[in-house]
Design an enzyme around this catalytic site. Structure first.
Site, PDB file in Angstrom:
ATOM      1  N   CYS A   1      57.230  38.379  73.366  1.00 57.94           N
ATOM      2  CA  CYS A   1      58.220  38.144  72.315  1.00 57.94           C
ATOM      3  C   CYS A   1      57.590  38.245  70.926  1.00 57.94           C
ATOM      4  CB  CYS A   1      58.879  36.785  72.508  1.00 57.94           C
ATOM      5  SG  CYS A   1      57.701  35.429  72.680  1.00 57.94           S
TER       6      CYS A   1
ATOM      7  N   HIS B   1      58.371  30.513  72.015  1.00 66.64           N
ATOM      8  CA  HIS B   1      59.077  31.790  71.966  1.00 66.64           C
ATOM      9  C   HIS B   1      59.203  32.243  70.507  1.00 66.64           C
ATOM     10  CE1 HIS B   1      61.908  34.930  72.988  1.00 66.64           C
ATOM     11  NE2 HIS B   1      62.813  34.414  72.156  1.00 66.64           N
TER      12      HIS B   1
END
Length: 1299
Positions: free
Chosen positions: A177, A427
């Site tokens: 990510c 994330h």
């Protein structure tokens, strides 16, 4: 309106809806319209019309309503149920849905056609609702209304449709990510994208796979032109030189930015883009020190690509409120005074000075890193600072620069890279403003959605509202981590290149990628229209059932599918194509459902019911001989496998198949079989095996097959003879016994020990009572085998007698001396194949009682027969030597008494079988066991004195014959192939192996061999062979078997000061109730003979062994099982003592101490310290006593890890927890409660030896090598992060030495 919670008003209709029962519907998509089938869940009011259910399902799965069917799936075959009516106005309750329960439905094709997927325009509005979110991916159930929820797991099909925003997402490979966020930011930067497009790749100079700029070009082109929702980044990461493991490493996005820019600069050397990174991202600052006395200033110019801003100053409790405050703190000078004074070159002395930074030049693209990751020196852990820090949409940097600049320095924010999570992991995603429409978008891996300025403010961090004292505990972990601003300069601000303005090489690349995408789309279309089904075929040459997958387009005809299947199964040359056909097949039931006569030109899509991800049936490529005709299989027929049984020869023939109808009667079925195999129907008996060993005699001619329990695939046994056996009750008949034996017989391969004397049998066999009792020659002929002619019967008798006489005499005297006889009705196999020696038990009360104890059902608490050595403790009834069975089987008198009609086998490798009594049917419902107090289950006669068969007895079967094993099994080894009834006990099995092994069952062991060639000893004599299966391998090893209460123990020597402190010595046997001293006495001669170790009983000890760790010292008076728990796979340490045993009581504690000498960087050998209590003070006194260190200077620490707690000498001084503040040893952090703990101690006045860098490196190498060899190192540091690297040569293994 009615009052609701917290005095709010709730609409009346909503209140009523809340009281209404709800129906939970779980719908599984079984079609092949999407690559991955979805499963959705709807929780609807019970009054919802069925029509509305179809609409909701269509909306959720993205299908056009009316193009699919819904059928019940509650454990029912969906193909057998009519579909629900999608136009019905009936409520769910009226349509048999149940409230409060799960209602399973299958979404299926309608009329053989796949559902139509809703077009992009049709679901654009819905897409905008679902995509409009910011932050990490929502959990299941977090999106949608409160009444329904849909699984949010991303399928491949979901990335085929482009987001309504027009932008394309990036697929997260695993933990990439951070990479996706940076790539999207660079793509949305016009100046970077345009410059990248202008660079032209020369394929002749570089491999495109390893070219980072070229793969970025391809990615950007796909992001701009692809019609997919998201694309892969694997080609880009492959150009970085990363393998699949890198995808599982999470890195810092700012670290990646620097590393990637570095790699691009290297790749762009000597090109127009050589200075691109510096032109766009590089700024300059001055690092200065100014003397406060003379004003002299020393300085140097540094460049930067990003500015790191502190969130919370070191030691402060308050964070900076804004980016402007943090920038001001960044350039705020500090005063160097006191011990930190600066040496002024002009003053020639140390003076107070001012040290700081000044910005000289700001880059065109300004990158600010918010340093949210910090280190907490209190807990010694990394932490994330979630404090609130605001940042403006426009940032004026003119107040932070040291030189006057006429140009405007106003920057506009266009990218916010957000981190959600903690310092341990999380994330990343990016919020980016498009310079095309000035709209903000969230780029969250596959998701791209529109967001607002309010969403950007949520990334400032901190809590959402005032929570008083506890506000920090509720701070959001989702906050901005990296900000990118662009200078507002109309003369420099670029717009994205239009397609018409693309360089020629980019136009070519666009065309190439579009062609590839079209090819991929066509391939997906073919996949969507390809039927994939399991294919089976009995190969005509190999004679094995082969399995494969048949992939055929739905428009291909059955005839074409047969040709494809013919090639898939590789039958060319084995059989002609016209001898093959495809039939519908159920592999689970081995059932041929139907054939397809006259449908050779029918498309496979119609025959198979459409294209599906899974089918409820399979296909069989059926083969016939050229002169045969294919049989027609009609739906509704059942298949029956018929085994013909011959009672005379006691054989069961291989099966042949017939097809029948469930409404046929038993009489009609008999006629069908009679015509097929030419057996008379009048005397025919048919036995149906409904499940394992469940035999049912079909004796009612008018009953239908369905009423008798026939199903799709069935197995029957057929017998037709004139014998009187059919007049007996079925469970007492010879047929039942034969079938019972057939169902329970397994084949085992037994490896006999090397040089086994089992080449000559020591069994005896009895003549029939009314037969020719003296005909020894006939008996010899019957048993003669491959080696049968080598010795005369008399010689074998004499040899067998002498070998067993000494062991058997006493048992024979205690045994039953009744006459041995057999009925003339005994079957052939019972005589010829050498039945077990049998006694006439009818004349003995003891034997009649014994017979009642012998049963055949499995124990309720059945345990695995793989043993750990001590499992023999489970209710073994007798010792392996003192077995009554041995007396009856091996009596020396019996062996020598020819008048009593015993006949020896000529060869132990010939066939050998037994019969034995079993339970009666009357005892079927009782708890039963095979084992009796005498373990004599295999010795009773099948017949009484009158020769009549007793109804409560059944056969127990054992037959052994020599077997030629594969090469490599070893010379001197012999194999037996044994057919045995798996209901006999291990004890009986061992008794039957005695003549082949050449030893009594108490003198050999049975090991079960598994697929990995691991062997486990089986010792539970009272358990049956039920856990064994066909073709299991067994190894026989000579050696005394364990008796009841005995345990096999592995003895290891403990050598505390040796390089390898644990050395295996021998296997010993300890018994329950034995004292430690008695076991030591038994060990002494074994140690002398097997290990050459001479020890006296008072000069060694036994102690607990836990893996490699020494534990409790066992005192001589301790009793096994009472004071010491002895268990399976038990291991003990044997420790040779230097002097007299000092451990006299369980209240004492023995620890192993080792002195650390920091001035020499060495460890002394271990010394044992015996403590009278758990007092730390006593330990310190003992350490003082053995070392001479003053008591006040003694420091100690507990060793870590497995004995001997080895660690690098470079780490001992700092890494151990020295001098813990405790008064007793049995509390945290020591927890020393048992013998064997390792204690390091030192003199605190000794200083650590100082090493040069060269010495330290040399010592580090030596220690690393030593610890790798011993394997003792235990590290407690958290997982080390792998450095982020981009390999310019495209290969990660080139740079391994630098890791």
């Amino acid at each position: 309106m009615v009052p609701g919670e917290e005095n709010q008003l709730v609409p009346k209709e909503i209140e009523n809806a809340a009281e209404e029962p709800r129906v939970l519907c779980i719908i599984q998509d079984t079609t092949n319209s999407k690559t991955v089938n979805e499963r959705i869940t709807l929780n609807l009011p019970a009054s919802t019309p069925l029509r509305k259910l179809f609409e909701d399902v269509a909306n959720k799965v993205g299908y056009v309503n009316g193009t699919f069917d819904l059928v019940w799936g509650n454990g029912i075959n969906a193909t057998d149920m009519p579909p629900l009516d999608h136009t019905s106005e009936k409520s769910l309750l009226d349509t048999n849905f149940e409230s409060g329960k799960k209602n399973f439905l299958h979404l299926t094709d309608k009329d053989g056609e796949q559902p139509q997927i809703v077009s992009e325009d049709a679901n654009a509005a819905d897409d905008s609702v679902q995509d409009r979110f910011i932050g990490p991916l929502p959990r299941e159930g977090s999106v949608g209304s409160t009444n329904d929820y849909v699984n949010q797991s991303y399928s491949y099909s979901s990335i085929l449709n482009k987001s309504e925003t027009g932008y394309v997402g990036l697929v997260n490979q695993a933990m990439t990510c951070y990479l996706n966020s940076l790539l999207q930011t660079l793509f949305m930067t016009p100046e970077f994208r345009n410059a990248l497009y202008k660079w032209e790749f020369e394929e002749s100079e570089e491999d495109p796979v390893t070219s980072i700029p070229y793969q970025l070009q391809r990615l950007f082109v796909l992001l701009q032109t692809s019609k997919k929702r998201a694309i892969e980044t694997t080609d880009v990461t492959r150009s970085f030189g990363w393998d699949s493991s890198e995808a599982w490493q999470q890195h810092d996005v700012q670290e990646l930015c620097r590393v990637m820019f570095d790699a691009l600069e290297q790749k762009w050397k000597q090109t127009e883009q050589a200075d691109l990174i510096n032109e766009l991202y590089q700024g300059k600052l001055k690092d200065y020190v100014r003397c406060l006395e003379c004003g002299y200033e020393g300085w140097r110019i540094d460049t930067y690509l990003d500015i790191p801003l502190v969130i919370r100053p070191y030691g402060a409790s308050q964070a900076f409120a804004s980016v402007e405050e943090a920038l001001q703190a960044f350039i705020q000078p500090e005063i160097l005074d006191g011990p930190n004074q600066y040496f002024c070159e002009q003053c020639k002395k140390k003076c107070d000075a001012r040290k700081g930074l000044r910005f000289l030049h700001f880059p065109y693209l300004l990158t600010l890193q918010l340093k949210r990751f910090d280190f907490d020196y209190t807990t010694m852990h990394r932490i994330k600072l979630n404090d609130r820090m605001t940042f403006p949409e426009e940032l004026d940097m003119s107040t932070f620069i040291d030189v006057e600049d006429e140009n405007s320095l106003v920057y506009e924010l266009f990218s916010v890279m957000v981190h959600s999570g903690s310092a341990a992991g999380g994330h990343y995603y990016a919020c980016i403003k498009s310079f095309s429409d000035e709209q903000w978008y969230s780029f969250n891996d596959q998701h791209v959605s529109r967001i607002t300025q309010e969403d950007i403010k949520k990334t400032h961090g901190g809590s959402s509202g005032s929570r008083g004292y506890y506000s920090s505990a509720f701070a959001s972990s989702t906050n901005a981590y990296m900000l990118i601003y662009r200078l507002k300069d109309p003369s420099r601000n670029a717009k994205f290149l239009e397609v018409k303005d693309y360089p020629e090489h980019i136009k070519n690349l666009v065309r190439k990628e579009k062609e590839l995408e079209e090819q991929e789309k066509k391939q997906r279309e073919i996949e969507r229209n390809t039927c994939k089904i399991k294919l089976f075929c009995m190969h005509p040459v190999k004679q094995v059932m082969m399995e494969n997958k048949l992939e055929v387009h739905k428009d291909k005809t059955l005839k074409e599918a047969v040709e494809i299947a013919y090639k898939v199964m590789d039958l060319e040359g084995a059989i002609p194509l016209d001898c093959c056909r495809l039939v519908k097949y159920d592999e689970f039931h081995d059932y041929l459902e139907r054939s397809y006569e006259g449908e050779e030109d029918t498309p496979m899509g119609l025959l198979l019911g459409g294209v599906k991800s899974t089918y409820m049936f399979d296909l069989l490529l059926e083969i016939k001989k050229p002169d045969q005709v294919f049989q027609s299989y009609k739906p509704g027929e059942v298949m029956v496998k018929v085994h013909v049984v011959d009672i005379k020869t006691e054989s069961v023939a291989p099966p042949f198949s017939v097809r029948a109808y469930l409404n046929q009667t038993v009489a009609e079925f008999k006629q069908l079989i009679s015509k097929t195999i030419q057996l008379p129907a009048e005397t025919m008996r048919i036995v149906l095996e409904r499940c394992y060993n469940d035999l049912r005699l079909l004796n009612v001619p008018s009953k239908t097959l369905k009423a008798e329990g026939f199903f799709r695939s069935n197995k029957v046994f057929v017998e037709s003879s004139e014998s009187l056996d059919h007049q007996m009750a079925f469970t007492d008949s010879h047929l039942w016994k034969l079938l019972d034996r057939h169902a329970n017989t397994i084949r085992l391969f037994v490896l006999l020990p090397e040089q086994s004397p089992g080449s000559h049998s020591k069994r005896t066999v009895y003549q029939k009572a009314g037969g020719d009792s003296g005909n020894v020659d006939d008996a010899c002929e019957r048993v003669k085998g491959p080696l049968g002619s080598l010795k005369s019967v008399e010689a074998i008798l004499e040899e067998s007698t002498e070998k067993l006489k000494s062991l058997s005499l006493q048992q024979h005297q205690d045994g039953d001396n009744g006459d041995s006889s057999k009925s003339t009705e005994t079957s052939d196999f019972e005589n010829i194949e050498s039945p077990l020696n049998e006694r006439d038990s009818s004349g003995s009360v003891d034997n009649r009682e014994l017979e009642q104890q012998i049963h055949t059902s499995y124990p309720e608490n059945f345990q695995s027969e793989e043993r750990s050595d001590s499992d023999v403790n489970n209710d073994r009834s007798t010792s392996s030597v003192d077995s009554d069975i041995l007396s009856s089987s091996h009596s020396s008198d019996t062996l020598c008494n020819a008048d009593s009609a015993p006949v020896p086998l000529a060869n132990g490798l010939d066939s050998h079988s037994i019969t034995s009594s079993r339970r009666s049917k009357a005892n079927e419902g009782k708890k039963e066991t095979w084992d009796t107090a005498e373990e004599d289950s295999g010795t009773d006669s099948e017949y009484d004195e009158s020769g009549k068969s007793r109804g409560e007895t059944q056969y127990i079967y054992f037959k052994a014959e020599s077997y030629a094993a594969d090469e490599g099994s070893g010379e001197g080894h012999k194999w037996l192939m044994v057919h045995v009834d798996k209901r006999i006990t291990l004890a009986t099995f061992k008794q039957q192996l005695e003549p082949f092994v050449g030893a009594l069952s108490s003198h050999f062991k049975v090991f079960r061999v598994y697929a990995s060639n691991q062997e486990f000893e089986s010792i539970r004599l009272n358990e049956t062979l039920s856990s064994f299966s066909d073709d299991n391998k067994i190894t026989i090893r000579l050696g005394r078997a364990l008796k009841k209460g005995e345990y096999r123990v592995k003895v290891y020597q403990l050598l505390v000061n040796e390089h390898e402190p644990c050395r295996f010595l021998l296997d010993a046997v300890f018994a329950k109730g034995m004292t430690v001293r008695q076991s030591k006495e038994e060990l002494i001669p074994q140690l002398r003979e097997q290990c050459g170790l001479e020890v006296s009983i008072d000069r060694f000890r036994l102690r607990k062994k836990t893996w490699k760790n020494p534990g409790t010292v066992f005192l001589d008076y301790h009793v096994y099982e009472e004071d010491i728990n002895i268990s399976s796979n038990w291991e003990v340490f044997l420790e040779v003592l230097d002097g007299v045993e000092r451990m006299k009581s369980m209240s004492q504690l023995a620890v192993l101490a080792r002195r650390w000498r920091p001035t020499e960087l060495i460890l002394d050998p271990f010394q044992e310290i015996v403590l009278e209590s758990s007092s730390v003070e006593e330990l310190r006194e003992k350490l003082c006593e053995i070392s001479g260190i003053p008591l006040e200077d003694v420091e100690f620490a507990k060793g870590r890890g497995t004995f001997p707690c080895d660690m690098s000498v470079l780490e001992i001084h700092q890494d151990l927890d020295w001098n813990p503040k405790v008064s007793t040893l049995n509390v945290w952090p020591l927890y020393i409660c048992d013998d064997g703990a390792v204690i390091f101690y030192r003199d605190k006045t000794e200083e650590l030896l100082e090493l040069t860098d060269e010495q330290r490196n040399e010592l580090m190498k030596k220690e690393s090598s030593r610890l790798q060899k011993t394997g003792h190192r235990v590290t407690y540091s958290p997982r080390k992060e792998k450095a982020l690297k981009i390999y310019l040569d495209g290969s990660s293994n080139k740079d391994l030495t630098q890791d």
